[in-house]
Design a protein around this motif. Structure first.
Motif, PDB file in Angstrom:
ATOM      1  N   MET A   7       5.066 -13.088  -1.137  1.00  0.00           N
ATOM      2  CA  MET A   7       3.752 -13.887  -1.422  1.00  0.00           C
ATOM      3  C   MET A   7       3.549 -14.326  -2.902  1.00  0.00           C
ATOM      4  O   MET A   7       2.769 -15.190  -3.030  1.00  0.00           O
ATOM      5  CB  MET A   7       2.404 -12.779  -0.739  1.00  0.00           C
ATOM      6  N   LEU A   8       4.235 -13.471  -3.682  1.00  0.00           N
ATOM      7  CA  LEU A   8       3.941 -13.789  -4.982  1.00  0.00           C
ATOM      8  C   LEU A   8       4.900 -14.992  -5.558  1.00  0.00           C
ATOM      9  O   LEU A   8       4.409 -15.951  -6.344  1.00  0.00           O
ATOM     10  CB  LEU A   8       4.395 -12.574  -6.031  1.00  0.00           C
TER      11      LEU A   8
ATOM     12  N   ALA B 278      -4.627 -21.150  -4.743  1.00  0.00           N
ATOM     13  CA  ALA B 278      -3.270 -20.606  -4.930  1.00  0.00           C
ATOM     14  C   ALA B 278      -2.814 -21.284  -3.723  1.00  0.00           C
ATOM     15  O   ALA B 278      -2.701 -20.678  -2.508  1.00  0.00           O
ATOM     16  CB  ALA B 278      -3.166 -19.144  -4.763  1.00  0.00           C
TER      17      ALA B 278
ATOM     18  N   ALA C 200      -1.091 -19.937  -0.159  1.00  0.00           N
ATOM     19  CA  ALA C 200      -1.410 -18.548  -0.243  1.00  0.00           C
ATOM     20  C   ALA C 200      -2.169 -18.198   1.213  1.00  0.00           C
ATOM     21  O   ALA C 200      -2.725 -19.080   1.619  1.00  0.00           O
ATOM     22  CB  ALA C 200      -2.151 -18.063  -1.447  1.00  0.00           C
ATOM     23  N   ALA C 201      -1.908 -17.003   1.547  1.00  0.00           N
ATOM     24  CA  ALA C 201      -2.772 -16.406   2.587  1.00  0.00           C
ATOM     25  C   ALA C 201      -4.072 -16.225   2.488  1.00  0.00           C
ATOM     26  O   ALA C 201      -4.445 -16.475   0.971  1.00  0.00           O
ATOM     27  CB  ALA C 201      -2.070 -15.142   3.062  1.00  0.00           C
TER      28      ALA C 201
ATOM     29  N   ILE D 192     -10.001 -14.370  -5.433  1.00  0.00           N
ATOM     30  CA  ILE D 192      -8.547 -14.951  -5.504  1.00  0.00           C
ATOM     31  C   ILE D 192      -7.531 -14.160  -5.467  1.00  0.00           C
ATOM     32  O   ILE D 192      -6.473 -14.582  -5.346  1.00  0.00           O
ATOM     33  CB  ILE D 192      -8.653 -15.805  -6.979  1.00  0.00           C
ATOM     34  N   GLY D 193      -7.891 -12.997  -4.646  1.00  0.00           N
ATOM     35  CA  GLY D 193      -6.824 -12.095  -4.335  1.00  0.00           C
ATOM     36  C   GLY D 193      -5.663 -11.731  -5.441  1.00  0.00           C
ATOM     37  O   GLY D 193      -4.381 -11.887  -5.410  1.00  0.00           O
ATOM     38  N   VAL D 194      -6.060 -11.138  -6.283  1.00  0.00           N
ATOM     39  CA  VAL D 194      -5.341 -10.602  -7.726  1.00  0.00           C
ATOM     40  C   VAL D 194      -5.713  -9.122  -7.796  1.00  0.00           C
ATOM     41  O   VAL D 194      -4.746  -8.429  -8.655  1.00  0.00           O
ATOM     42  CB  VAL D 194      -5.893 -11.267  -8.933  1.00  0.00           C
ATOM     43  N   ALA D 195      -6.279  -8.260  -7.131  1.00  0.00           N
ATOM     44  CA  ALA D 195      -6.745  -6.911  -7.591  1.00  0.00           C
ATOM     45  C   ALA D 195      -5.526  -6.121  -7.157  1.00  0.00           C
ATOM     46  O   ALA D 195      -4.680  -6.478  -6.125  1.00  0.00           O
ATOM     47  CB  ALA D 195      -8.031  -6.435  -6.731  1.00  0.00           C
ATOM     48  N   VAL D 196      -5.535  -5.175  -7.693  1.00  0.00           N
ATOM     49  CA  VAL D 196      -4.541  -4.089  -7.455  1.00  0.00           C
ATOM     50  C   VAL D 196      -5.279  -2.646  -7.257  1.00  0.00           C
ATOM     51  O   VAL D 196      -6.444  -2.516  -7.662  1.00  0.00           O
ATOM     52  CB  VAL D 196      -3.491  -3.736  -8.369  1.00  0.00           C
TER      53      VAL D 196
ATOM     54  N   ASP E 296      -5.727 -11.869   0.614  1.00  0.00           N
ATOM     55  CA  ASP E 296      -4.327 -11.301   0.525  1.00  0.00           C
ATOM     56  C   ASP E 296      -3.341 -12.137  -0.219  1.00  0.00           C
ATOM     57  O   ASP E 296      -2.192 -12.279   0.298  1.00  0.00           O
ATOM     58  CB  ASP E 296      -3.777 -10.756   2.148  1.00  0.00           C
ATOM     59  N   THR E 297      -3.886 -12.810  -0.998  1.00  0.00           N
ATOM     60  CA  THR E 297      -2.966 -14.014  -1.752  1.00  0.00           C
ATOM     61  C   THR E 297      -1.844 -13.452  -2.440  1.00  0.00           C
ATOM     62  O   THR E 297      -0.788 -13.944  -2.398  1.00  0.00           O
ATOM     63  CB  THR E 297      -4.104 -14.403  -2.855  1.00  0.00           C
ATOM     64  N   ARG E 298      -1.840 -12.050  -3.073  1.00  0.00           N
ATOM     65  CA  ARG E 298      -0.851 -11.321  -3.762  1.00  0.00           C
ATOM     66  C   ARG E 298      -0.240 -10.066  -3.011  1.00  0.00           C
ATOM     67  O   ARG E 298       0.169  -9.284  -3.868  1.00  0.00           O
ATOM     68  CB  ARG E 298      -1.026 -11.265  -5.136  1.00  0.00           C
ATOM     69  N   ASN E 299      -0.544 -10.151  -1.882  1.00  0.00           N
ATOM     70  CA  ASN E 299       0.071  -9.017  -0.999  1.00  0.00           C
ATOM     71  C   ASN E 299      -0.551  -7.417  -1.211  1.00  0.00           C
ATOM     72  O   ASN E 299       0.100  -6.649  -0.906  1.00  0.00           O
ATOM     73  CB  ASN E 299       1.737  -8.903  -1.110  1.00  0.00           C
ATOM     74  N   THR E 300      -1.511  -7.686  -1.896  1.00  0.00           N
ATOM     75  CA  THR E 300      -2.287  -6.334  -2.172  1.00  0.00           C
ATOM     76  C   THR E 300      -3.359  -6.060  -1.562  1.00  0.00           C
ATOM     77  O   THR E 300      -4.011  -5.002  -1.754  1.00  0.00           O
ATOM     78  CB  THR E 300      -2.615  -6.329  -3.898  1.00  0.00           C
TER      79      THR E 300
ATOM     80  N   TYR F  61       4.492  -7.392  -9.343  1.00  0.00           N
ATOM     81  CA  TYR F  61       3.195  -7.813  -9.588  1.00  0.00           C
ATOM     82  C   TYR F  61       2.260  -6.613  -9.378  1.00  0.00           C
ATOM     83  O   TYR F  61       1.625  -6.328 -10.358  1.00  0.00           O
ATOM     84  CB  TYR F  61       2.516  -8.726  -8.473  1.00  0.00           C
TER      85      TYR F  61
ATOM     86  N   ALA G 162       0.837  -1.218   0.009  1.00  0.00           N
ATOM     87  CA  ALA G 162      -0.069   0.022  -0.050  1.00  0.00           C
ATOM     88  C   ALA G 162       1.122   1.071   0.047  1.00  0.00           C
ATOM     89  O   ALA G 162       0.518   2.181  -0.730  1.00  0.00           O
ATOM     90  CB  ALA G 162      -0.859  -0.006   1.137  1.00  0.00           C
TER      91      ALA G 162
ATOM     92  N   ILE H 143      -4.203  -4.895   1.669  1.00  0.00           N
ATOM     93  CA  ILE H 143      -4.222  -3.907   2.430  1.00  0.00           C
ATOM     94  C   ILE H 143      -4.267  -2.358   1.555  1.00  0.00           C
ATOM     95  O   ILE H 143      -4.940  -1.686   1.796  1.00  0.00           O
ATOM     96  CB  ILE H 143      -3.180  -3.785   3.425  1.00  0.00           C
ATOM     97  N   ALA H 144      -3.462  -2.538   0.371  1.00  0.00           N
ATOM     98  CA  ALA H 144      -3.633  -1.503  -0.760  1.00  0.00           C
ATOM     99  C   ALA H 144      -4.908  -1.467  -1.160  1.00  0.00           C
ATOM    100  O   ALA H 144      -5.562  -0.372  -1.454  1.00  0.00           O
ATOM    101  CB  ALA H 144      -2.442  -1.867  -1.626  1.00  0.00           C
TER     102      ALA H 144
END
Lengths: 301, 301
Positions: free
Chosen positions: A288-289, B240, B243-244, B177-181, B207-211, A254, A214, B213-214
């Motif tokens: 995580m990726l 995944a 993944a988280a 599936i936790g892909v959004a940005v 939170d699959t791809r660490n995004t 990513y 973020a 919280i953003a």
């Protein structure tokens, strides 16, 4: 922002916070893999007291073995004039100085008050320029301090002003302990940019409290030209045991790829190298990726 | 935004994606701990086929044991009219329907095309209203699909329009599936809000791809009234492995507390309960704040 520069800091900030002492050849391979993935600027090592930081005792050897990859800017971190001289002597392209936003952190970490650290950084910048090298400076604990708690943004802006006067090629804001939140990042970067004119801003985040991605996005939106990241999320945090380290390069890529911001860095290559690095470190890295994989192609697509 | 509502989804979406079948009493304690921390709305269970989802076979028992905590809205997830009737019969305050943004996901997950899922959700909303309950609907895989890949935002906006006509109390967008940005989140929420008038928007991130919280921050800035989260980041992602899961409630509260956005939820209480939940699940949960702790008071401060 349609493009952003990434500085790979794994070989320095990442490894420095890892307990396992990594072989010189593996450090060099880490740098080479980052370069092969498209990284154009990387923090190769730090020139610090090997008694205090044994992980960096082979600084000159790493630099020598890595050589001078074409089109790549090799940064050496330095905390004082002695370190700056070592970095210059071994041919680093760029010096990275560090100023501390609080006395509490400065005295414990570098035996300098905040004001003293600014003066030392200004002298390092001058030494770099005199030797024909570029020099930049990072303001550490800019978003919060493990010892002082809250950090006054006005203090950080004033430091940026004093550092800018020494003519660095860049000023960075570092969330050394991973406490920042995106609104704070937007405001501080805007305030610093308003103060330092054309000098580009770099941003450095640790993913200790799940806010790093973020914060990267907030920094990019606020006009930071460059983002620090470490392959695999290497590094941990000495002030939060068990916490994740630097924001992972592949996680940042990513985010930026999916957001239409170009970096010139190949995501798949990073994931492969992140898995290699996990093998070197003997553990699963925080990235995580590397675990989840990128955006799914879609089997029906 | 100065305040945001949190829906605790750990007892349903969190547990549903965990292999360990949790005891009914522990599910109830999870809900009670969330309420004690200040949660006012929570997804208690789902009324689905116990043969397909054994974790939710005790739905009625969980609801009965939890009772009717004062001032708390208890949501039951339902995928068809049979489930809606069960939820109504056992006294749920609110029905949560689900519509799928792609045929590929809908057919595999609910044996419905996307269009069919919209029709079913509309009927569920009508059933809820007829029974004097509020009803909301979540648009799943709104930001990307494991089978179809990219999802056309225009499709999601059109679905939101059709769903809004049925009069739900809320429409949610889920990154299943936790892909959004975050830029994507901002744009889609703005587009949906422009289409559905005064109906509030809820956002659901993994939170699959660490995004995640953003994405939460982007959603809050784009005017989402409510954010889903699961204590500890319970849940994983069936698409995944490793993944988280859902974004962790305590990670969201850290972000919002430090950003000056109030939720009425106590961070320290969540961290305590997250550690309890890790014990129940027999593993370290993905939450980063449970490991790192909140903003440091500062020993010199």
């Amino acid at each position: 922002m349609t493009s952003v520069e990434i500085v790979e800091v794994g070989p320095r900030d990442g490894l420095q916070n890892e307990k396992l002492i990594v072989a010189t050849a593996d450090k060099v391979e880490l740098a080479q893999r980052a370069i092969a993935a498209g990284v154009k600027r990387l923090e190769v090592t730090s020139f610090v007291n090997p008694k205090r930081v044994p992980q960096m005792a082979d600084a000159e050897d790493v630099v020598k073995l890595l050589g001078r990859p074409e089109g790549v800017t090799r940064i050496g971190l330095v905390l004082n004039e002695q370190g700056a001289q070592r970095a210059i002597d071994c041919g680093m392209d760029q010096l990275g100085a560090v100023a501390l936003a609080t006395d509490a952190f400065g005295i414990r970490n570098q035996k300098q008050t905040s004001a003293e650290s600014v003066e030392v950084a200004r002298r390092i910048i001058a030494m770099g320029k005199a030797a024909g090298r570029s020099a930049q400076v990072t303001i550490s604990v800019a978003f919060g301090c493990p010892f002082a708690g809250e950090v006054d943004p006005a203090r950080v802006v004033a430091m940026a002003r004093q550092l800018a006067d020494a003519g660095p090629c860049e000023i960075a804001l570092a969330d050394t302990i991973g406490v920042a939140v995106p609104g704070q990042v937007s405001r501080l970067i805007a305030a610093v940019r308003a103060e330092i004119g054309a000098i580009p801003v770099r941003a450095h985040f640790h993913d200790t409290r799940n806010t790093a991605i973020a914060n990267v996005w907030a920094a990019v939106e606020a006009g930071a030209a460059t983002i620090d990241a470490a392959l695999g999320g290497l590094g941990g945090c000495p002030f939060a045991p068990g916490a994740a380290g630097n924001v992972a390069t592949e996680d940042v890529i990513y985010l930026l790829d999916r957001s239409g911001v170009t970096t010139g860095i190949d995501f798949a290559s990073l994931v492969t190298s992140s898995k290699w690095l996990g093998g070197v470190m003997g553990k699963e890295l925080p990235s995580m990726l590397a675990r989840a994989g990128g955006f799914p192609e879609g089997e029906d697509a």
